[in-house]
Motif scaffolding. Structure first.
Motif, short mmCIF file in Angstrom:
data_model
loop_
_atom_site.label_atom_id
_atom_site.label_comp_id
_atom_site.label_asym_id
_atom_site.label_seq_id
_atom_site.Cartn_x
_atom_site.Cartn_y
_atom_site.Cartn_z
N ILE A 142 0.98 -1.28 0.19
CA ILE A 142 -0.06 -0.12 -0.06
C ILE A 142 0.81 1.17 -0.14
O ILE A 142 0.50 2.14 -0.61
N HIS A 143 1.85 1.20 0.86
CA HIS A 143 3.01 2.39 0.81
C HIS A 143 3.86 2.63 -0.61
O HIS A 143 3.72 3.83 -0.82
N CYS A 197 1.13 4.00 -3.05
CA CYS A 197 0.78 5.40 -2.59
C CYS A 197 1.79 6.46 -2.95
O CYS A 197 1.80 7.61 -3.68
N GLN A 198 3.33 5.96 -3.07
CA GLN A 198 4.42 6.67 -3.28
C GLN A 198 4.48 7.11 -5.02
O GLN A 198 4.69 7.93 -5.40
N GLU A 245 1.49 6.66 -6.96
CA GLU A 245 0.24 7.31 -7.36
C GLU A 245 0.20 8.39 -6.29
O GLU A 245 -0.53 7.95 -5.31
N SER A 246 0.34 9.50 -6.59
CA SER A 246 0.32 10.82 -5.67
C SER A 246 -0.90 10.94 -5.28
O SER A 246 -1.41 11.61 -4.22
N LEU A 289 -3.30 8.96 -4.69
CA LEU A 289 -3.91 7.99 -3.62
C LEU A 289 -3.06 8.10 -2.34
O LEU A 289 -1.92 8.57 -2.46
N THR A 290 -4.02 7.91 -1.37
CA THR A 290 -3.48 8.03 0.23
C THR A 290 -3.59 6.91 0.96
O THR A 290 -4.51 6.10 0.51
N VAL A 291 -2.65 6.33 1.56
CA VAL A 291 -2.86 5.48 2.70
C VAL A 291 -4.09 5.27 3.31
O VAL A 291 -5.03 4.22 3.11
N ILE A 344 -7.14 4.65 0.72
CA ILE A 344 -7.04 3.25 0.16
C ILE A 344 -7.76 2.34 1.49
O ILE A 344 -8.44 1.13 1.23
N ARG A 345 -7.28 2.54 2.48
CA ARG A 345 -7.79 1.54 3.62
C ARG A 345 -9.16 1.68 3.93
O ARG A 345 -10.03 0.82 4.23
N ARG A 370 -0.67 -2.42 -9.71
CA ARG A 370 -0.92 -1.07 -9.89
C ARG A 370 -1.86 -0.66 -11.05
O ARG A 370 -2.79 0.09 -11.16
#
Length: 108
Positions: A47-48, A51-52, A54-55, A57-59, A62-63, A87
């Motif tokens: 997940i991290h 997110c790195q 795809e800017s 998206l945030t952790v 997504i959670r 991805r």
């Protein structure tokens, strides 16, 4: 039970040996269908890592998506407790509208 001085059966003493040395065996295997040899990007991301890359998206986002929609979203895979993301498949699912409605009831 076998006495201590008895030998093990012949089949257990012999190890199966590959006709080729290990490195050549690995290099001769065809993995062309798995990924493009020119890219070094992994096939599955945490997940991290996702997110790195795809800017947008945030952790936390997504959670929240996984909590409300479950894990039946394109590109989401479980490996034990670990969540892994494909991805390209995940982004394609977003584009097709699999995540258009995340949670909550209807607003009246």
């Amino acid at each position: 039970m076998r006495a201590r001085n008895q030998k093990k059966p012949q089949a257990l003493n012999n190890e199966v040996k590959s006709p080729l040395p290990f490195p050549e065996f690995i290099s001769s295997t065809d993995h062309s269908g798995l990924s493009d040899a020119k890219t070094t990007e992994p096939l599955l991301l945490t997940i991290h890592q996702l997110c790195q890359l795809e800017s947008a998206l945030t952790v936390g986002g997504i959670r929240h998506l996984l909590f409300t929609k479950g894990h039946n979203i394109p590109g989401v895979y479980r490996f034990g407790r670990k969540l892994l993301f494909d991805r390209a498949e995940f982004v394609q699912g977003i584009k097709k509208g699999a995540t258009a409605k995340i949670g909550g009831g209807s607003a009246s």
